[in-house]
Scaffold this motif. Structure first.
Motif, PDB file in Angstrom:
ATOM      1  N   LEU A 134       2.373   1.765  -3.398  1.00  9.22           N
ATOM      2  CA  LEU A 134       1.399   2.144  -4.427  1.00  9.22           C
ATOM      3  C   LEU A 134       0.894   3.571  -4.220  1.00  9.22           C
ATOM      4  N   LEU A 135       0.509   3.903  -2.995  1.00 10.52           N
ATOM      5  CA  LEU A 135      -0.067   5.220  -2.715  1.00 10.52           C
ATOM      6  C   LEU A 135       0.989   6.296  -2.464  1.00 10.52           C
ATOM      7  N   LYS A 136       2.169   5.882  -2.056  1.00 11.52           N
ATOM      8  CA  LYS A 136       3.302   6.777  -1.826  1.00 11.52           C
ATOM      9  C   LYS A 136       2.984   7.946  -0.905  1.00 11.52           C
ATOM     10  N   PRO A 137       2.516   7.675   0.328  1.00  7.49           N
ATOM     11  CA  PRO A 137       2.331   8.789   1.274  1.00  7.49           C
ATOM     12  C   PRO A 137       3.672   9.403   1.666  1.00  7.49           C
ATOM     13  N   ILE A 157       0.834  -1.209   0.000  1.00  5.35           N
ATOM     14  CA  ILE A 157       0.000   0.000   0.000  1.00  5.35           C
ATOM     15  C   ILE A 157       0.866   1.257   0.000  1.00  5.35           C
ATOM     16  N   ILE A 158       1.914   1.247   0.833  1.00  4.74           N
ATOM     17  CA  ILE A 158       2.811   2.407   0.898  1.00  4.74           C
ATOM     18  C   ILE A 158       3.476   2.659  -0.450  1.00  4.74           C
ATOM     19  N   LYS A 179       8.235   8.891   0.681  1.00  2.00           N
ATOM     20  CA  LYS A 179       9.268   8.219  -0.093  1.00  2.00           C
ATOM     21  C   LYS A 179      10.583   8.262   0.684  1.00  2.00           C
ATOM     22  N   ALA A 230       0.683   2.156   7.386  1.00  2.36           N
ATOM     23  CA  ALA A 230      -0.379   2.170   6.374  1.00  2.36           C
ATOM     24  C   ALA A 230      -1.737   2.501   6.967  1.00  2.36           C
ATOM     25  N   ASN A 231      -1.896   2.327   8.283  1.00  2.00           N
ATOM     26  CA  ASN A 231      -3.203   2.535   8.901  1.00  2.00           C
ATOM     27  C   ASN A 231      -3.200   3.674   9.925  1.00  2.00           C
TER      28      ASN A 231
END
Length: 278
Positions: free
Chosen positions: A124-127, A121-122, A129, A169-170
């Motif tokens: 893919l969504l890249k909150p 998830i990290i 880097k 991720a959460n």
């Protein structure tokens, strides 16, 4: 006597058979071990070569170690299946056993699988880097590496923190450095009786003479509060994210010096006591 001689011959025949089998399977095991060793060496070289390709192709630095780890694991699984097949074991049966074992391990390691999903998830969504500074649950630092199950963060005082990907991720994450510019908010206090226009002019001049402060949006300098023993001014000005803390400290120091030069008093808490004679 003849029966004894026959039993001895039969016994010698069986021993020779077992010796031949031992030699045959021993050589097979040696060959399988060599295949395994050479295969692991080749996989290591292949992963290094792929890493160089990723570097030349400018693959995202955040995604790079994650992909390399997955490729490494998959190649090793294929190698193990090939070695088992070389030993004469039915690969279909082995894959079935491997799948059943994987299911059992997966049930036992649900937390690790959730961390794996969190890592995906990290990526893919890249909150955030690699190289960016983040704030997570009161912990602030720079992201150094995103692995399959964990993310490695170095705090600003160089402590190493390993955080499970499922938590990242959460949870709410503040990305400190993703945006190129930030607003710098500061507050200065002066004594009652100070000239409001002079205070604003002094701060405005300091900001105007420093090229690091953005002129657009226009800096905001206003009286925000009449406190118990001071007049409080708020300053809101935009700067590059990389200049945030240098500008913060420099403006603090320069404002103090300028107030002293202009004779603007900086207040301190005080209490007036009136004595009443009986």
């Amino acid at each position: 006597m003849k029966n004894n001689e026959f039993e001895i011959l039969e016994s010698n025949f069986n021993v020779d058979k077992y010796v031949d089998l031992a030699i045959q399977y021993g050589l097979m095991l040696i060959k399988a071990a060599l295949i395994l060793i050479i295969g692991l060496w080749l996989i290591k070289r292949m992963v290094r070569a792929i890493e160089k390709v990723f570097t030349k192709a400018d693959v995202d630095e955040t995604l790079r170690p994650f992909l390399l780890t997955i490729i490494d694991v998959l190649l090793k699984v294929v190698l193990i299946i090939a070695v088992v097949g070389f030993l004469g074991v039915q690969t279909s049966s082995f894959v079935a056993v491997l799948g059943a074992a994987g299911l059992a391990v997966g049930l036992a390691l649900q937390g690790s699988l959730s961390n794996l999903a969190g890592g995906v998830i990290i990526l893919l969504l890249k909150p955030f880097k690699v190289g960016e500074a983040i704030d997570f649950n009161g912990m602030a630092g720079t992201v150094k590496e995103i692995q399959i199950f964990h993310t490695i963060i170095f705090t600003f005082d160089n402590k190493r923190i390993i955080v499970p990907n499922a938590q990242l991720a959460n949870s709410t994450i503040t990305n400190i450095t993703r945006n190129e510019i930030r607003r710098l908010d500061m507050e200065f206090s002066v004594a009652y009786g100070s000239d409001i226009d002079q205070v604003k002019a002094v701060i405005t001049e300091l900001i105007s003479n420093d090229e690091r402060f953005h002129k657009d949006p226009v800096p905001f300098i206003r009286l925000i509060k009449m406190a118990d023993s001071s007049l409080n001014f708020v300053v809101r000005v935009w700067v590059n994210t990389s200049d945030y803390w240098p500008c913060y400290f420099d403006l603090n120091e320069n404002t103090y010096k300028a107030f002293n030069q202009k004779g603007i008093s900086i207040p301190f808490p005080q209490l007036d006591v009136h004595l009443k004679q009986a």
